[in-house]
Each structure stands twice: as C-alpha cells, then as structure tokens.
Scaffold this active site. Structure first.
Site, mmCIF file in Angstrom:
data_model
loop_
_atom_site.group_PDB
_atom_site.id
_atom_site.type_symbol
_atom_site.label_atom_id
_atom_site.label_comp_id
_atom_site.label_asym_id
_atom_site.label_seq_id
_atom_site.Cartn_x
_atom_site.Cartn_y
_atom_site.Cartn_z
ATOM 1 C CG ASP A 1 -1.819 1.183 1.314
ATOM 2 O OD1 ASP A 1 -2.669 1.302 0.414
ATOM 3 O OD2 ASP A 1 -1.688 1.990 2.253
ATOM 4 C CD GLU B 1 -2.597 2.608 -3.305
ATOM 5 O OE1 GLU B 1 -3.559 3.361 -3.403
ATOM 6 O OE2 GLU B 1 -1.852 2.598 -2.308
#
Length: 574
Positions: free
Chosen positions: A256, A309
């Site tokens: 993330d 991401e």
C-alpha cells in the site's frame, strides 16, 4: 506482564544479553491464549510504558490492546494448490481479483462480524461462481480503529481477532486454495498509527519511526513513518512480509501507498521536507528497502507476487532490481482508473472532446506489468458508487456500467474489482454494514452480476485476453479515431497459435447500425458476448450470433464485417 502473573510487572523481569540491545527471559506458566504486554522503564527519570509485543502472532480484539500467546499452528491441506500456483501468478496468466473487506462483505444476523470459518464457505462459493481467480483482502493485520479498514495496523504478525483466532484465518486461506482461488493480502509498510500501546516511541524515543518529523510523520494520516535506513526496522518489515507468505501461504502481497514511501516531499509543502544527499526529493533509503523487499520475496517465495499501489510516473516499478527497477511483479494502473472514471462521469454529449481519455493508455500500457483497479478507493469519500457516476436514464446508466466492466475485462492488464461491484449499488460503500445483497432480487442488478460472471468466463477461456497483457503486441487498434461517433475497437492477441479476439465498443448514446468493422483476417466470426443481451439487462433478445467476414476493405484491413452497435454497448468476437 500478563494474565499468567496477574499483570504484575515485577514477577517476570527480562535481562539484557551481554553486548547487545536484546532483552530475554523465561516466563513460567505462560501458555496459548494468555494476554501479555511488555513493561518498560525508560529514561533517567524512570518513565514507565506498557507496550504490546511488536512480534506477537495474535492480538486481543479491539478495544483491548494486549498481545496474545498464539496456539501452535494449523495443519494445511492445500498441497495441490501450492505445488501448482507458480503458473497462476505470472504475467501471462489470467488474473482477476475480487477485493474484499471482511468486516463488511457479509455480517451475522445480529449485525456482528462473521468468523473466518463462517466466511469461508460463503466467500468460496461466491468468488468461484463469479469466476475470479484471486481474492484480495484489505489489511487484516490487527488494527485498533476499524474505520481505517486495516490501513493503520499495530500488529504486523497478527490477523485481526475481530473474526477469530489466527488458525481460523489459515483455514479461510486453505479453503480458498482448495477451491482453486489465490489469496492476495494488502500489506502496509508505509506508515503506522501513533497509538501509545504499540510501535510509537516504543522505548520512549523514536525506535521504529524516523526521528526527524519531516521524515517520520505522515501529515495525510497523522501517522508515523518507518525509519527505512535502520537495519532493525528493515528486518522487522522483511520478517513481517515473509511471515504472511510462509505461515499463512499467502500468494501475493499488495503493498500500500508506495508513492508516499518514495518521495520525501509527498504531501509536504516548501520547507516541510529536506532533500536527499543528492539534492533530490527521492527517499533513497525507502527505495533501497523496497528493492530489498522484492528481492527477498522473489528469492524466498518465487511462486508468489508483489503488487505496488503506486500512483506516480516513477519509472520501472515492476521492472527487476538488477535493471534499475523497484522489483515489483505488478503495479496498479491508477492513471487508467482516473481517466476512465473521469470519462464515464461526463455527460455523454461531451464525451467526443475527451475521447483521448480512452486511448491515451496505449502509449504507456507496456511500460509496466499493470493491474487495472476499480478498487475500494473509488467508492468512498463522496465519490459515489460506480453506478452512481453514470449519466442518463436508469437504463442508460446500467448500460454504461456494463460497458465499463466490459472495457475493463478486454483491455491488456490484470483485473481488480471491489466487492459489491456485482450488485451495482446506488450508494457508495459503507464499512459499518454488509453489502446490499437484496439488490440481486432486482433484474437490472442481477444482470450486472450475470455480466461479470460471463466476462470472467470468457476472460479465462480466451488466452488472447491475458497471454500478452504486459507486451507491446497485446493490443492493436482497429478504430481509435472515431471520437464523433464514440466508437472504439481493438484486437487482443495472445501470440502464435492463439485466435485473436476483437472488441467493438460504442461509448455514445446513439445507435450505429451497419457499422463496417475491419478484421485481422477473414472467415467466420462468433460473437462471444454482447452487453446488450437481455440476460444482462440489455434489449437484445436474440443473443450472440456468428457472421462471415467479407473481403471488403475497412481502414487498413482487407477483411471486414458489418455490425450493429447499440448505444453504450460492447461486443466481443472471436
């Protein structure tokens, strides 16, 4: 101190190993299920702190904050999956990911959370029916604030206790594997919350976080940033990543907020950050850590994936470290997501002026190994649901949603859809309630589920739709200059010996009858799917048909056929 000694901080002292900063001891009477914390005396004035164990394998369910001594382990039954999963996680494999937040996918009748074991049969059946190849869980490492969806975690080795003990999470993974479904886990090495019982100022000073607030404090999330240059911190994070892959048989880590790690000036204004020694804004220590992470994962677990991401134009995110890249296996294509949703949100009459939002991606599509995400981030914070973005009448909005999903499944790139997309809800995601499953009782909403199921089947059955996902020759335009009529058409190629697939889409609100479409070769062409089929909520009662190509020039192609292109529709042919 813990439940085994009446939380008496004097009864189980730890001793410092000579010449190190390691503290150790033997605690009599402690066993599985016991709660515990460390009691630290810090500083010259004898400050006292009570801290959860950063390496705990289980944690107390929030709002409790103690660590828990975990049970011995789990007896796995997924040997067949583990032996063959390498072929399921490659650049030329079909990968369609169903993104799940366990706390709001389904709830118990009383509104409480389902256990991992209760979720297992329901999730397996649903995902298998829809044809997804993988499930991606939003972070399940223990986190104090449920509303963070797991992205502010405090226990990097412990599955959240909200759904049961760690061995039950292993059972869920096991069941998915036995059904032929891979498991992706969101993992968050970018920041951690400042809760006093956890990692923050662990021994009274910055230990896990960077001591300089310009590098150790995250202004967006009021959280703390790891000190990536410190060997002990790197070891902690690498151990966490390896732990999930090893002990829980996780097939991929989706990392993330990579962009927030890469840039020293991320979300910071002038004077709020300090350049690196070379004068740039790159966080060189974070870059080195990310490369080390990917080298470690692919060395120790070569049949798994790492997915970034990453929302900027940082070069080589999914290129090998040895060639100067960051080393991830795949990268989310946030640019495609932004451009595509911007296009679909526009009134249909203004779309011709923004046709390039559909075609621009082809300029960079082979630059990375991409995943095309329509994720949880796109249905929160007032953005509305996917259906809620669409313009026009109810029938037109559902047609546009079918078009969007067909567009996703037929472009180069692996696929990701957030849970609930198959229900076509009007409202955005609410993490405090389960998905609105009752929508499936309404024909148009049930049609979207049927459409996703059909797309998943065709995607898996047609190698042309996935084999060359990450290669320059994976897509060839047939029509990419018909902005006024809103028509876009392309060829998906799977390489030698694989029949190509042709896709024709009409993004306008006008019907184009008798549209002559160029084809890569002659012969009989079969329509595999049309978003206008009645079973999906469209107006065509006849369903797919076969057509013979004609030796009539269309554009630069010698063969062609004539198609009717209904408004806001997509057709897939082989």
């Amino acid at each position: 101190m813990g439940s085994f000694n009446d939380w008496d901080s004097r009864r189980a002292p730890l001793n410092r190993r000579r010449g190190t900063d390691i503290w150790e001891g033997w605690v009599a009477g402690a066993g599985p299920g016991d709660l515990y914390k460390y009691h630290l005396r810090t500083g010259r004035r004898g400050g006292k702190r009570e801290k959860a164990d950063p390496f705990a394998r289980a944690a107390e369910e929030p709002p409790g904050s103690a660590s828990v001594i975990a049970a011995a382990g789990y007896e796995w039954r997924d040997a067949e999956w583990m032996a063959g999963r390498a072929q399921r996680n490659t650049r030329d494999a079909p990968i369609a990911i169903y993104e799940v937040h366990p706390g709001s996918w389904r709830r118990a009748p009383d509104g409480g959370f389902l256990s991992w074991r209760e979720l297992a049969p329901l999730l397996v059946e649903h995902v298998r029916a829809l044809g997804f190849t993988h499930v991606e869980f939003l972070p399940i490492a223990e986190h104090p604030f449920y509303g963070s969806w797991g992205y502010q975690c405090t226990a990097y080795f412990a599955p959240t206790a909200r759904h049961g003990p760690p061995e039950d999470f292993a059972y869920l993974v096991d069941e998915l594997h036995r059904a032929g479904i891979g498991v992706v886990l969101d993992w968050v090495p970018s920041h951690f919350p400042a809760d006093d019982y956890a990692l923050a100022r662990f021994d009274g000073q910055a230990l896990y976080e960077h001591p300089d607030p310009r590098r150790g404090y995250h202004p967006d999330w009021t959280s703390l940033i790891f000190d990536y240059g410190r060997p002990e911190v790197r070891s902690f994070l690498l151990s966490s990543a390896a732990f999930w892959l090893d002990r829980y048989h996780i097939d991929a880590l989706r990392v993330d907020a990579v962009a927030s790690m890469l840039y020293l000036d991320y979300s910071r204004g002038e004077g709020e950050w300090e350049p690196n020694p070379e004068g740039g804004n790159e966080n060189l220590e974070a870059v080195e850590f990310i490369q080390l992470l990917n080298e470690t994962v692919y060395r120790e677990f070569p049949d798994t994936m790492t997915i970034a991401e990453e929302s900027t134009a940082w070069p080589g995110v999914s290129r090998p470290v040895w060639s100067g890249g960051l080393g991830f296996g795949f990268k989310w294509d946030m640019g495609w997501m932004n451009d595509t949703l911007a296009y679909f949100t526009r009134p249909v009459e203004s779309r011709p002026a923004h046709y390039n939002e559909l075609t621009f991606r082809s300029l960079y599509a082979a630059g990375e190994n991409y995943v095309l995400p329509l994720s949880h981030d796109e249905v929160v914070y007032g953005k509305g649901s996917l259906l809620g973005r669409m313009q026009g009448s109810e029938a037109e909005r559902f047609a546009d949603l079918r078009l969007l999903l067909g567009y996703l499944y037929t472009l180069p790139g692996k696929k990701l859809l957030f849970m609930g997309s198959e229900l076509a809800p009007e409202n955005e995601w609410n993490h405090d309630a389960e998905l609105p499953w009752e929508l499936l009782e309404e024909p148009r909403h049930a049609g979207i589920r049927e459409w996703i199921t059909a797309l998943g089947r065709v995607y898996r059955d047609e190698p042309a739709l996935y084999r060359r996902d990450c290669e320059v020759d994976g897509l060839e335009w047939i029509v990419a200059d018909d902005a006024e009529r809103g028509v876009l058409s392309w060829i998906r190629s799977g390489g030698e010996g694989i029949e190509p697939v042709v896709v024709a889409a009409n993004f306008s609100s006008r019907s184009h009858r008798g549209y002559r479409l160029g084809l890569p070769h002659g012969g009989e062409w079969t329509e595999l799917l049309s978003s206008e089929e009645a079973r999906f909520g469209g107006s065509d009662p006849d369903g797919p048909a076969s057509r013979q190509a004609e030796a009539v020039i269309a554009g630069r192609f010698d063969d062609s056929l004539v198609l009717d292109l209904p408004p806001r529709s997509i057709r897939i042919l082989r």
